[in-house]
Write an enzyme that holds these catalytic residues in place. Structure first.
Site, mmCIF file in Angstrom:
data_model
loop_
_atom_site.group_PDB
_atom_site.id
_atom_site.type_symbol
_atom_site.label_atom_id
_atom_site.label_comp_id
_atom_site.label_asym_id
_atom_site.label_seq_id
_atom_site.Cartn_x
_atom_site.Cartn_y
_atom_site.Cartn_z
ATOM 1 N N LYS A 185 0.844 -1.201 0.000
ATOM 2 C CA LYS A 185 0.000 0.000 0.000
ATOM 3 C C LYS A 185 0.879 1.250 0.000
ATOM 4 C CE LYS A 185 -4.375 0.207 2.374
ATOM 5 N NZ LYS A 185 -5.006 0.229 3.692
HETATM 6 C C1 E4P Z 1 -8.289 1.339 3.857
HETATM 7 O O1 E4P Z 1 -7.692 0.413 3.365
HETATM 8 C C2 E4P Z 1 -8.201 1.742 5.257
HETATM 9 O O2 E4P Z 1 -7.577 0.731 5.995
HETATM 10 C C3 E4P Z 1 -9.509 1.965 5.953
HETATM 11 O O3 E4P Z 1 -10.614 1.593 5.177
HETATM 12 C C4 E4P Z 1 -9.618 3.245 6.670
HETATM 13 O O4 E4P Z 1 -10.866 3.328 7.279
HETATM 14 P P1 E4P Z 1 -11.206 4.357 8.417
HETATM 15 O O5 E4P Z 1 -11.600 5.632 7.782
HETATM 16 O O6 E4P Z 1 -12.363 3.713 9.131
HETATM 17 O O7 E4P Z 1 -10.012 4.478 9.297
#
Ligand code: E4P
Length: 273
Positions: free
Chosen positions: A98
């Site tokens: 990522k």
């Molecule tokens: C995406 O891959 C993130 O890990 C995640 O969806 C972030 O979500 P949040 O806004 O609930 O922290």
């Protein structure tokens, strides 16, 4: 549409995989921190991060797991991405790296550090999930750079719109795909009416240009948002375990289950014993 679990908590991930409907995992540094703190507390000891990741990747065998790079410059991100990939991919052949679309952490500073890193990783056959994407144009450029997935933060877009307009909200609050009209005008972020709308616009662009990058709807807050990103055409939605569980709930389902179990004729109950 595929469903990923958005978590780094091993117990939760195991439970989610046991349901048989999970197609992958997304983690991020905050989720990892949360999971490690919880594990340290539960086991009253240190956590060996290598062992932890090995366990996580093994549970997910056969499905992709996103691990985030944390450096903010091109060389650092590329090196870290390659290292993470080569160290952990041999475990279960399921590592995705990522990379944030823009690693600047000061105001609206412009920064293209990530693009070269995404491109190099993709050329090295390392699958990349470009994260922290809040506009269709960020998604388009990520796709051009060679992303395998783009993570659109649906819930956080809704948070942002509400924050900009001083609308109070709780984390799981619903925000409609078509946004909200106030004083005869749409409340929006530069033309984006909601998280689900962001997903819809991105899917339209990717379809129009036949881009192979998969649209991953993330930061999903509740079952209705899950429904909306599915209708919008997301290839994948990554959901916290509680949203997955909440998506199975309806008062009439509960009422029906009670009535059906009260009514089971004893003869029928014996048939399948
Ligand atoms: C995406 O891959 C993130 O890990 C995640 O969806 C972030 O979500 P949040 O806004 O609930 O922290």
């Amino acid at each position: 549409m595929k469903i990923f679990i958005d978590s780094a908590d091993l117990d939760e991930i195991e439970k989610a995989y046991a349901s048989g409907v999970i197609d992958g995992i997304t983690t991020n540094p905050s989720l990892l921190k949360q999971a490690i703190v919880a594990r340290k507390k539960a086991r009253r000891g240190k956590v060996n991060i290598e062992d932890y990741l090995v366990e996580l990747l093994t549970i997910a065998k056969g499905t992709p797991v996103s691990l985030e790079a944390t450096k903010t410059d091109t060389d650092g991100m590329t090196k870290e991405g390659l290292e993470l990939y080569h160290r952990f991919n041999p475990i279960a052949n399921n590592v995705i790296i990522k990379i944030p679309i823009n690693t600047s952490s000061t105001g609206r500073a412009k920064n293209t550090e990530s693009l070269k890193a995404i491109k190099t990783l993709a050329q090295e056959r390392v699958p990349v999930n470009v994260t922290l994407v809040f506009t269709p144009e960020q998604a388009l450029i990520a796709a051009k750079a060679g992303a395998t997935y783009v993570s659109l933060f649906a819930g956080r877009v809704d948070d942002y719109i509400r924050e900009q307009h001083n609308i109070g909200f709780e984390k799981g609050d619903y925000w409609p795909e078509d946004g909200i009209i106030k004083d005869n005008r749409h409340i929006q972020d530069n033309g984006i009416l909601s998280g689900a709308y962001l997903v819809k616009q991105t899917v339209l662009i990717f379809t129009r240009y036949n881009l192979k990058t998969q649209v991953l709807a993330s930061s999903i807050r509740n079952p209705r948002q899950l429904r909306e990103v599915a209708i919008a055409g997301a290839h994948i939605a990554t959901v916290p375990f509680d949203v997955l569980q909440a998506s199975l709930v309806h008062p009439k389902t509960i009422e029906g289950v009670k009535k059906f179990s009260d009514d089971v004729p004893p003869e029928y109950a014996r048939v399948a014993q």
